[in-house]
Motif scaffolding. Structure first.
Motif, PDB file in Angstrom:
ATOM      1  N   LEU A 149       0.867  -1.168   0.000  1.00  0.00           N
ATOM      2  CA  LEU A 149       0.000   0.000   0.000  1.00  0.00           C
ATOM      3  C   LEU A 149       0.909   1.225   0.000  1.00  0.00           C
ATOM      4  O   LEU A 149       2.106   1.125   0.264  1.00  0.00           O
ATOM      5  CB  LEU A 149      -0.862   0.016   1.271  1.00  0.00           C
ATOM      6  N   ILE A 150       0.327   2.391  -0.274  1.00  0.00           N
ATOM      7  CA  ILE A 150       1.104   3.623  -0.154  1.00  0.00           C
ATOM      8  C   ILE A 150       0.439   4.528   0.870  1.00  0.00           C
ATOM      9  O   ILE A 150      -0.736   4.365   1.201  1.00  0.00           O
ATOM     10  CB  ILE A 150       1.281   4.345  -1.504  1.00  0.00           C
ATOM     11  N   ILE A 151       1.202   5.461   1.372  1.00  0.00           N
ATOM     12  CA  ILE A 151       0.677   6.460   2.297  1.00  0.00           C
ATOM     13  C   ILE A 151       0.555   7.764   1.534  1.00  0.00           C
ATOM     14  O   ILE A 151       1.511   8.215   0.896  1.00  0.00           O
ATOM     15  CB  ILE A 151       1.577   6.606   3.532  1.00  0.00           C
ATOM     16  N   MET A 152      -0.650   8.333   1.578  1.00  0.00           N
ATOM     17  CA  MET A 152      -0.890   9.603   0.892  1.00  0.00           C
ATOM     18  C   MET A 152      -1.336  10.647   1.907  1.00  0.00           C
ATOM     19  O   MET A 152      -1.983  10.330   2.904  1.00  0.00           O
ATOM     20  CB  MET A 152      -1.958   9.468  -0.196  1.00  0.00           C
ATOM     21  N   SER A 153      -0.992  11.890   1.612  1.00  0.00           N
ATOM     22  CA  SER A 153      -1.394  12.996   2.459  1.00  0.00           C
ATOM     23  C   SER A 153      -1.468  14.261   1.628  1.00  0.00           C
ATOM     24  O   SER A 153      -1.260  14.244   0.409  1.00  0.00           O
ATOM     25  CB  SER A 153      -0.413  13.181   3.620  1.00  0.00           C
ATOM     26  N   ASP A 154      -1.738  15.359   2.325  1.00  0.00           N
ATOM     27  CA  ASP A 154      -1.863  16.652   1.668  1.00  0.00           C
ATOM     28  C   ASP A 154      -0.558  17.440   1.644  1.00  0.00           C
ATOM     29  O   ASP A 154      -0.490  18.504   1.056  1.00  0.00           O
ATOM     30  CB  ASP A 154      -2.966  17.488   2.324  1.00  0.00           C
ATOM     31  N   SER A 155       0.499  16.913   2.287  1.00  0.00           N
ATOM     32  CA  SER A 155       1.763  17.643   2.290  1.00  0.00           C
ATOM     33  C   SER A 155       2.931  16.713   2.591  1.00  0.00           C
ATOM     34  O   SER A 155       2.762  15.671   3.238  1.00  0.00           O
ATOM     35  CB  SER A 155       1.745  18.764   3.342  1.00  0.00           C
ATOM     36  N   PHE A 156       4.090  17.108   2.148  1.00  0.00           N
ATOM     37  CA  PHE A 156       5.312  16.361   2.427  1.00  0.00           C
ATOM     38  C   PHE A 156       5.572  16.315   3.932  1.00  0.00           C
ATOM     39  O   PHE A 156       6.032  15.313   4.459  1.00  0.00           O
ATOM     40  CB  PHE A 156       6.494  17.012   1.691  1.00  0.00           C
ATOM     41  N   GLU A 157       5.245  17.412   4.635  1.00  0.00           N
ATOM     42  CA  GLU A 157       5.487  17.482   6.074  1.00  0.00           C
ATOM     43  C   GLU A 157       4.724  16.396   6.820  1.00  0.00           C
ATOM     44  O   GLU A 157       5.221  15.833   7.798  1.00  0.00           O
ATOM     45  CB  GLU A 157       5.112  18.867   6.619  1.00  0.00           C
ATOM     46  N   HIS A 158       3.500  16.084   6.378  1.00  0.00           N
ATOM     47  CA  HIS A 158       2.725  15.032   7.036  1.00  0.00           C
ATOM     48  C   HIS A 158       3.242  13.640   6.683  1.00  0.00           C
ATOM     49  O   HIS A 158       3.108  12.709   7.474  1.00  0.00           O
ATOM     50  CB  HIS A 158       1.242  15.144   6.663  1.00  0.00           C
ATOM     51  N   ILE A 159       3.812  13.489   5.507  1.00  0.00           N
ATOM     52  CA  ILE A 159       4.323  12.179   5.078  1.00  0.00           C
ATOM     53  C   ILE A 159       5.716  11.901   5.636  1.00  0.00           C
ATOM     54  O   ILE A 159       6.049  10.762   5.938  1.00  0.00           O
ATOM     55  CB  ILE A 159       4.325  12.090   3.531  1.00  0.00           C
ATOM     56  N   LYS A 160       6.509  12.920   5.792  1.00  0.00           N
ATOM     57  CA  LYS A 160       7.913  12.747   6.194  1.00  0.00           C
ATOM     58  C   LYS A 160       8.098  11.851   7.426  1.00  0.00           C
ATOM     59  O   LYS A 160       8.990  10.998   7.421  1.00  0.00           O
ATOM     60  CB  LYS A 160       8.549  14.116   6.429  1.00  0.00           C
ATOM     61  N   PRO A 161       7.253  11.948   8.472  1.00  0.00           N
ATOM     62  CA  PRO A 161       7.458  11.062   9.623  1.00  0.00           C
ATOM     63  C   PRO A 161       7.309   9.571   9.296  1.00  0.00           C
ATOM     64  O   PRO A 161       7.803   8.723  10.038  1.00  0.00           O
ATOM     65  CB  PRO A 161       6.372  11.492  10.609  1.00  0.00           C
ATOM     66  N   TYR A 162       6.652   9.248   8.201  1.00  0.00           N
ATOM     67  CA  TYR A 162       6.479   7.846   7.814  1.00  0.00           C
ATOM     68  C   TYR A 162       7.667   7.306   7.020  1.00  0.00           C
ATOM     69  O   TYR A 162       7.740   6.107   6.766  1.00  0.00           O
ATOM     70  CB  TYR A 162       5.205   7.670   6.983  1.00  0.00           C
ATOM     71  N   MET A 163       8.547   8.173   6.607  1.00  0.00           N
ATOM     72  CA  MET A 163       9.664   7.745   5.780  1.00  0.00           C
ATOM     73  C   MET A 163      10.807   7.244   6.655  1.00  0.00           C
ATOM     74  O   MET A 163      11.364   7.992   7.447  1.00  0.00           O
ATOM     75  CB  MET A 163      10.122   8.897   4.885  1.00  0.00           C
ATOM     76  N   ALA A 164      11.153   5.968   6.516  1.00  0.00           N
ATOM     77  CA  ALA A 164      12.247   5.383   7.289  1.00  0.00           C
ATOM     78  C   ALA A 164      13.574   5.993   6.855  1.00  0.00           C
ATOM     79  O   ALA A 164      14.468   6.189   7.665  1.00  0.00           O
ATOM     80  CB  ALA A 164      12.267   3.871   7.109  1.00  0.00           C
ATOM     81  N   GLU A 165      13.674   6.257   5.579  1.00  0.00           N
ATOM     82  CA  GLU A 165      14.860   6.903   5.030  1.00  0.00           C
ATOM     83  C   GLU A 165      14.401   8.170   4.330  1.00  0.00           C
ATOM     84  O   GLU A 165      13.300   8.243   3.800  1.00  0.00           O
ATOM     85  CB  GLU A 165      15.552   5.993   4.017  1.00  0.00           C
ATOM     86  N   TYR A 166      15.238   9.143   4.361  1.00  0.00           N
ATOM     87  CA  TYR A 166      14.908  10.427   3.775  1.00  0.00           C
ATOM     88  C   TYR A 166      15.994  10.800   2.771  1.00  0.00           C
ATOM     89  O   TYR A 166      16.774  11.714   2.966  1.00  0.00           O
ATOM     90  CB  TYR A 166      14.789  11.461   4.901  1.00  0.00           C
ATOM     91  N   PRO A 167      16.105  10.007   1.677  1.00  0.00           N
ATOM     92  CA  PRO A 167      17.167  10.274   0.713  1.00  0.00           C
ATOM     93  C   PRO A 167      16.982  11.617   0.010  1.00  0.00           C
ATOM     94  O   PRO A 167      15.853  12.053  -0.233  1.00  0.00           O
ATOM     95  CB  PRO A 167      17.066   9.120  -0.278  1.00  0.00           C
ATOM     96  N   ALA A 168      18.096  12.232  -0.310  1.00  0.00           N
ATOM     97  CA  ALA A 168      18.046  13.527  -0.996  1.00  0.00           C
ATOM     98  C   ALA A 168      17.281  13.409  -2.307  1.00  0.00           C
ATOM     99  O   ALA A 168      16.551  14.322  -2.700  1.00  0.00           O
ATOM    100  CB  ALA A 168      19.462  14.040  -1.250  1.00  0.00           C
TER     101      ALA A 168
END
Length: 189
Positions: free
Chosen positions: A57-76
């Motif tokens: 599944l994917i996680i969707m939201s209205d902004s990157f800020e709300h999705i960022k906490p779900y990202m295990a890695e935050y590659p450039a």
């Protein structure tokens, strides 16, 4: 027709989601199904769609800020793609954080005001999502088809239909390499 400004409806919607319920909504591409990004929400989506366990599944939201906490890695590279194509029809395949990360395979911020308004009233602002269909079948094309196929969910229609009709492009990141695993609405240069 649903009304996201109706506080009673919003409370009902959030209670439905918190109890493991599924909703349907239009996006900038196709109709989607969503639940809270928890194990219970994911299980409800897998069950209602009859989805194989190996399909993420994917996680969707209205902004990157709300999705960022779900990202295990935050590659450039993920940030570069998000800056260039979000909001929009690009799903970025990155590891998702949390104990239930095996069921999630990416993140996306659709470019569709009704979806953004929906996220604005959902507790947590994020949904675990997938296309609105039974696995292996074509994506359903209208609120009427969705209600017929999935009678026990809440359909957020607001008289809107999806904008695109084609699914999102899925780009999986492997270090700095981008692998396009599904060609969709966005063309990555």
């Amino acid at each position: 027709m649903t009304n996201l400004k109706d506080l009673a409806f919003v409370a009902e919607l959030n209670n439905h989601l918190k109890s493991g319920g599924v909703i349907a909504f239009p996006t900038d591409t196709v109709w989607g199904l969503g639940a809270l990004p928890t194990r219970a929400g994911a299980d409800a989506l897998f069950e209602i769609k009859r989805r194989p366990a190996n399909k993420h599944l994917i996680i969707m939201s209205d902004s990157f800020e709300h999705i960022k906490p779900y990202m295990a890695e935050y590659p450039a590279r993920a940030f570069e793609l998000a800056q260039k194509y979000w909001p929009g029809a690009l799903t970025i395949g990155v590891p998702v954080a949390g104990t239930d990360s095996m069921v999630f395979g990416g993140v996306r911020v659709p470019n569709y005001k009704p979806f953004m308004e929906l996220c604005g009233v959902i507790d947590g602002h994020c949904l675990a999502t997938t296309s609105a269909n039974i696995s292996g079948q074509p994506t359903l094309q209208s609120a009427k088809e969705i209600r017929k196929t999935f009678p026990n969910i809440i359909v957020i229609d607001n008289a809107f239909e999806p904008m695109g009709g084609a699914p999102s492009t899925v780009a999986v990141l492997d270090g700095d390499d981008i692998n396009i695993v599904r060609t969709g609405s966005v063309v990555i240069e």
